[in-house]
Design an enzyme around this catalytic site. Sequence first.
Site, PDB file in Angstrom:
ATOM      1  N   ASN A   1       0.799  -1.230   0.000  1.00 23.07           N
ATOM      2  CA  ASN A   1       0.000   0.000   0.000  1.00 23.07           C
ATOM      3  C   ASN A   1       0.828   1.274   0.000  1.00 23.07           C
ATOM      4  OD1 ASN A   1      -1.691  -1.978   2.276  1.00 23.07           O
ATOM      5  ND2 ASN A   1      -2.576  -1.525   0.290  1.00 23.07           N
TER       6      ASN A   1
ATOM      7  N   LYS B   1      -0.342 -13.104  -0.341  1.00 21.26           N
ATOM      8  CA  LYS B   1       0.434 -12.388  -1.353  1.00 21.26           C
ATOM      9  C   LYS B   1       1.879 -12.216  -0.915  1.00 21.26           C
ATOM     10  CE  LYS B   1       0.291  -7.993  -1.744  1.00 21.26           C
ATOM     11  NZ  LYS B   1      -0.195  -6.599  -1.886  1.00 21.26           N
TER      12      LYS B   1
ATOM     13  N   LYS C   1       0.620  -0.715  11.868  1.00 21.88           N
ATOM     14  CA  LYS C   1       0.292  -2.081  11.441  1.00 21.88           C
ATOM     15  C   LYS C   1       1.544  -2.847  11.038  1.00 21.88           C
ATOM     16  CE  LYS C   1      -2.339  -4.625   7.934  1.00 21.88           C
ATOM     17  NZ  LYS C   1      -1.300  -5.117   7.026  1.00 21.88           N
TER      18      LYS C   1
ATOM     19  N   HIS D   1      -3.026  -5.343  -9.196  1.00 20.95           N
ATOM     20  CA  HIS D   1      -2.842  -5.098 -10.626  1.00 20.95           C
ATOM     21  C   HIS D   1      -2.964  -6.389 -11.421  1.00 20.95           C
ATOM     22  CE1 HIS D   1      -1.657  -1.033  -9.654  1.00 20.95           C
ATOM     23  NE2 HIS D   1      -0.669  -1.463  -8.887  1.00 20.95           N
TER      24      HIS D   1
ATOM     25  N   ASP E   1     -12.217 -14.567  -7.175  1.00 22.24           N
ATOM     26  CA  ASP E   1     -11.556 -13.847  -6.086  1.00 22.24           C
ATOM     27  C   ASP E   1     -10.046 -14.032  -6.227  1.00 22.24           C
ATOM     28  OD1 ASP E   1     -10.927 -16.387  -5.061  1.00 22.24           O
ATOM     29  OD2 ASP E   1     -12.547 -16.342  -3.591  1.00 22.24           O
TER      30      ASP E   1
END
Length: 293
Positions: A109, A197, A152, A217, A233
């Site tokens: 992110n 991921k 986080k 992406h 998904d």
Amino acid sequence: MNKSLKRKRLLQDDAGDSKSPACKNLTVESDPYPELLRPTSDECRDVRDALLSLHGFPPEFASYRRLRLRKISALDGHDTECSVKSEPLDSDKEESVLDGLVKILLSQNTTEANSQRAFASLKAEFPKWEDVLVAEPKLIENAIRCGGLAPKKTVCIKNIMSRLQNERGRLCLEYLRGLSVEEVKTELSHFKGVGPKTVSCVLMFNLQHNDFPVDTHVFEISKALGWVPKTADRNRTYVHLNRRIPDELKFDLNCLLYTHGKLCSNCKKNVVKSKAKVASSDDCPLLRFSCLV
């Protein structure tokens, strides 16, 4: 979209991070779409070549690719099938698996530049991982704040260090190099905050396994190309693509799809047109493979 909702979606980008083991979402067993015979090997190769002609090979992944090619060459003594030229550089050093894992976590992110700054800042403040282990969380947050989501990511990094120290007695993940893909997935699933991921990226970049991570992406372009159903998904997309894409094409194709997704105004959601490097639909080579809109 209000800020709290947007932040919640960002925190869930690596699906399964906080609730389910990474290995549960990364098991490549039966194809969820057995009747979908795309992408074909030829299609994967054509897409790879088209994106390579447009972008060149992404420089941020070049050192990983050189190391991969050297290892493949050492194992079988043959050149790889890809037409991308990679000059061997003596200055390339293989980063540790733990360094790689933390880099991937910090890249979530945020931009490539910000994640690199965050990692450099973290290592400048804490030269050894043992320093991170005993550091106050606020100090780590301050060091990586430029990469976003500092609280986080700090929790995740601290958890990794603590678990390694408690269970293995040292802050090192090099033992993963001797494990199978499924064993690596099982090991990394024990770390809270390390999602599917992230595991797949460690497998591909740091352990040189033929794995195909599915980030936002890759996921969106795969649906647009018709490689998976529109209702797919991320987890089912991961399983299907890892079964369909030839091993020798996975690394280059993944890096190129990721890069194209970031740069192409036709493929990138909510892109600011003036900042897009691929300015118009006519410049997107993927249009001839699908009805991308």
